[in-house]
Design a protein around this motif. Sequence first.
Motif, PDB file in Angstrom:
ATOM      1  N   VAL A   1      -1.575   1.550  -4.907  1.00  0.00           N
ATOM      2  CA  VAL A   1      -2.263   1.002  -3.725  1.00  0.00           C
ATOM      3  C   VAL A   1      -2.202   1.897  -2.549  1.00  0.00           C
ATOM      4  O   VAL A   1      -1.531   2.415  -2.035  1.00  0.00           O
ATOM      5  CB  VAL A   1      -1.445  -0.354  -3.407  1.00  0.00           C
ATOM      6  CG1 VAL A   1      -2.178  -1.113  -2.334  1.00  0.00           C
ATOM      7  CG2 VAL A   1      -1.425  -1.374  -4.565  1.00  0.00           C
ATOM      8  N   PHE A   2      -3.770   1.986  -2.435  1.00  0.00           N
ATOM      9  CA  PHE A   2      -4.132   3.021  -1.130  1.00  0.00           C
ATOM     10  C   PHE A   2      -4.600   2.394  -0.052  1.00  0.00           C
ATOM     11  O   PHE A   2      -5.102   1.430  -0.012  1.00  0.00           O
ATOM     12  CB  PHE A   2      -5.219   4.020  -1.620  1.00  0.00           C
ATOM     13  CG  PHE A   2      -4.704   5.131  -2.385  1.00  0.00           C
ATOM     14  CD1 PHE A   2      -3.600   5.206  -3.017  1.00  0.00           C
ATOM     15  CD2 PHE A   2      -5.764   5.916  -3.057  1.00  0.00           C
ATOM     16  CE1 PHE A   2      -3.422   6.529  -3.950  1.00  0.00           C
ATOM     17  CE2 PHE A   2      -5.571   7.032  -3.869  1.00  0.00           C
ATOM     18  CZ  PHE A   2      -4.302   7.270  -4.107  1.00  0.00           C
ATOM     19  N   SER A   3      -3.689   2.579   1.125  1.00  0.00           N
ATOM     20  CA  SER A   3      -4.218   2.022   2.544  1.00  0.00           C
ATOM     21  C   SER A   3      -3.999   3.385   3.610  1.00  0.00           C
ATOM     22  O   SER A   3      -2.704   3.707   3.433  1.00  0.00           O
ATOM     23  CB  SER A   3      -3.389   0.842   2.821  1.00  0.00           C
ATOM     24  OG  SER A   3      -3.534   0.568   4.111  1.00  0.00           O
ATOM     25  N   PRO A   4      -4.712   3.650   4.380  1.00  0.00           N
ATOM     26  CA  PRO A   4      -4.393   4.405   5.380  1.00  0.00           C
ATOM     27  C   PRO A   4      -3.143   3.971   6.359  1.00  0.00           C
ATOM     28  O   PRO A   4      -2.698   4.850   7.106  1.00  0.00           O
ATOM     29  CB  PRO A   4      -5.673   4.411   6.470  1.00  0.00           C
ATOM     30  CG  PRO A   4      -6.561   3.251   6.125  1.00  0.00           C
ATOM     31  CD  PRO A   4      -6.112   2.687   4.565  1.00  0.00           C
ATOM     32  N   GLY A   5      -2.924   2.774   6.370  1.00  0.00           N
ATOM     33  CA  GLY A   5      -1.951   2.259   7.098  1.00  0.00           C
ATOM     34  C   GLY A   5      -0.509   2.176   6.548  1.00  0.00           C
ATOM     35  O   GLY A   5       0.493   1.707   7.430  1.00  0.00           O
ATOM     36  N   GLY A   6      -0.287   2.296   5.367  1.00  0.00           N
ATOM     37  CA  GLY A   6       0.999   2.242   4.500  1.00  0.00           C
ATOM     38  C   GLY A   6       1.064   2.420   3.107  1.00  0.00           C
ATOM     39  O   GLY A   6      -0.009   2.716   2.724  1.00  0.00           O
ATOM     40  N   GLY A   7       2.144   2.370   2.532  1.00  0.00           N
ATOM     41  CA  GLY A   7       2.030   2.619   0.852  1.00  0.00           C
ATOM     42  C   GLY A   7       2.024   4.042   0.875  1.00  0.00           C
ATOM     43  O   GLY A   7       2.679   4.800   1.711  1.00  0.00           O
ATOM     44  N   ALA A   8       1.518   4.353  -0.512  1.00  0.00           N
ATOM     45  CA  ALA A   8       1.626   5.593  -0.818  1.00  0.00           C
ATOM     46  C   ALA A   8       0.757   6.645  -0.447  1.00  0.00           C
ATOM     47  O   ALA A   8       1.073   7.823  -0.274  1.00  0.00           O
ATOM     48  CB  ALA A   8       1.295   5.773  -2.397  1.00  0.00           C
ATOM     49  N   PHE A   9      -0.228   6.085   0.451  1.00  0.00           N
ATOM     50  CA  PHE A   9      -1.483   7.249   0.579  1.00  0.00           C
ATOM     51  C   PHE A   9      -1.022   7.961   2.067  1.00  0.00           C
ATOM     52  O   PHE A   9      -1.357   9.273   2.066  1.00  0.00           O
ATOM     53  CB  PHE A   9      -2.465   6.269   1.193  1.00  0.00           C
ATOM     54  CG  PHE A   9      -4.051   7.393   1.470  1.00  0.00           C
ATOM     55  CD1 PHE A   9      -4.476   7.832   0.531  1.00  0.00           C
ATOM     56  CD2 PHE A   9      -4.398   7.340   2.823  1.00  0.00           C
ATOM     57  CE1 PHE A   9      -5.495   8.788   0.731  1.00  0.00           C
ATOM     58  CE2 PHE A   9      -5.384   8.346   3.110  1.00  0.00           C
ATOM     59  CZ  PHE A   9      -5.893   8.968   2.036  1.00  0.00           C
ATOM     60  N   PRO A  10      -0.402   7.449   3.055  1.00  0.00           N
ATOM     61  CA  PRO A  10       0.060   8.287   4.143  1.00  0.00           C
ATOM     62  C   PRO A  10       0.770   9.550   3.993  1.00  0.00           C
ATOM     63  O   PRO A  10       0.674  10.602   4.136  1.00  0.00           O
ATOM     64  CB  PRO A  10       0.730   7.438   4.952  1.00  0.00           C
ATOM     65  CG  PRO A  10       0.126   6.183   4.877  1.00  0.00           C
ATOM     66  CD  PRO A  10      -0.271   6.024   3.280  1.00  0.00           C
TER      67      PRO A  10
ATOM     68  N   GLU B   1      -7.439  -3.413   0.628  1.00  0.00           N
ATOM     69  CA  GLU B   1      -8.390  -4.353   0.698  1.00  0.00           C
ATOM     70  C   GLU B   1      -9.084  -5.058  -0.376  1.00  0.00           C
ATOM     71  O   GLU B   1      -9.260  -6.131  -0.483  1.00  0.00           O
ATOM     72  CB  GLU B   1      -9.334  -3.974   1.902  1.00  0.00           C
ATOM     73  CG  GLU B   1      -9.130  -3.558   3.347  1.00  0.00           C
ATOM     74  CD  GLU B   1      -8.264  -2.329   3.355  1.00  0.00           C
ATOM     75  OE1 GLU B   1      -8.206  -1.244   2.274  1.00  0.00           O
ATOM     76  OE2 GLU B   1      -7.646  -1.858   4.366  1.00  0.00           O
ATOM     77  N   ASP B   2      -9.408  -4.223  -1.130  1.00  0.00           N
ATOM     78  CA  ASP B   2     -10.009  -4.597  -2.669  1.00  0.00           C
ATOM     79  C   ASP B   2      -8.966  -5.433  -3.399  1.00  0.00           C
ATOM     80  O   ASP B   2      -9.417  -6.418  -4.005  1.00  0.00           O
ATOM     81  CB  ASP B   2     -10.574  -3.521  -3.325  1.00  0.00           C
ATOM     82  CG  ASP B   2     -11.914  -2.881  -3.023  1.00  0.00           C
ATOM     83  OD1 ASP B   2     -12.531  -3.641  -2.355  1.00  0.00           O
ATOM     84  OD2 ASP B   2     -12.282  -1.680  -3.274  1.00  0.00           O
TER      85      ASP B   2
END
Length: 303
Positions: free
Chosen positions: A168-177, A204-205
Motif C-alpha cells: 500500500v502506497f501513501s505519501p503520508g504513511g506506510g511503505a512509501f515514505p 486512496e484506491d
Amino acid sequence: MKIAISGASGFIGSHLAGYLTAQGHQVVSLGRGYFSGFPAPGPGVIGDRAWDGAMGRLVAALEGCGAVVNLAGAPIDRRWSDTYKEELYASRIGPTRRLVEAIGALETPPGVLVSASAVGYYPAEGCYTETDARKGTGFLSDLCAAWEQEAQRVPPGVRLVVTRFGVVFSPGGGAFPRLARPFRMGIAARLGDGSQNVSWIALEDLVRAIGFVLEDAAVRGTVNMVAPQHLTNAELTGALARHYRVSLRVGVPGWIVRAIYGEAAQVLLSGQCAVPEKLTAAGFTFDAENIERFLERSTPLGK
C-alpha cells in the motif's frame, strides 16, 4: 449501513473508517479489547464463563451491522523473530476466528464479511488472477493461507470477500515514505537485482475498492487489491528516479537486505505479480492506475 471494522485504528483501517463515514455509513470500531479475554482453545472452552463473556461483548458489538471488515493484524514490515512470527499468526488467526464465531452467533448476521489477506499468498514466479489457486511457499504464503481459511468458515448465508492486498502506497504513511527517502536525498536505491515483482496499490484506491466490494453484491470470493500496472523493483526504481530527478543509482545487495530484515527480506526481494481482474471486470476504476499517476497526484515533481 452500520459497518464494523476490526483494526480500525491501524494505518489502513483509520483511513477506511474516515472514508466510509464520509459516505454516510456508521462505523463500529472493534479494538483489541473485543478479542481479549478468550481462553486458550481446547476441549470444553465453549461454556466457559470467560469465553462466554468475551464472545458476548463481541456479538453485542456486531448487532445490527450490515457488514464487517476484518483488518486486524500486526505489521508485516519488520524483522521476523520467532516470537514476532507467532504474533503475526496470533494477531490474524485469533481475531478472524472470533469474528466468524460471533457472526455465526447472531440472530441476524451481516450481509457481507470483507476479510484482509495479501498477495504474498501467491508464488514469486508468474503472474496471477483470482482464478488461479496456486499458493507460494514459505512463511508469508502459509500465513495468508491460514488467515483466509479462518474467514472461509463464515456461515454460508454471508457473502465473503477475501481481499489480497498489494503493497500500500501513501505519501503520508506506510511503505512509501521509507521507500522514497533515499530518492529525496538524491540516491536511487534498487533492491537486489531489481527483477522481483512489486504489486502495489494507492491507499486512496484501496479504501475506495473496499467500499466498492462492500456495496456490490455480485463481488465475492478472492479479490486482488492491486493497481493494474505490473512493475519490477527496477522499473519502480526508474520511475522514482525520474520523478525525483535522481541521477545517482545504486544497488543494495540482497545480503544487506537479509542482514537487516532476516526472513522478512523475502517481502522485499521476492515479490508477487497479481492482476486485479475481478475489480476491473466489476467496473471499478483506479485513480492511480500506474506509478507515474500516483507520483503525480501525491508529490510535487522533484520534491
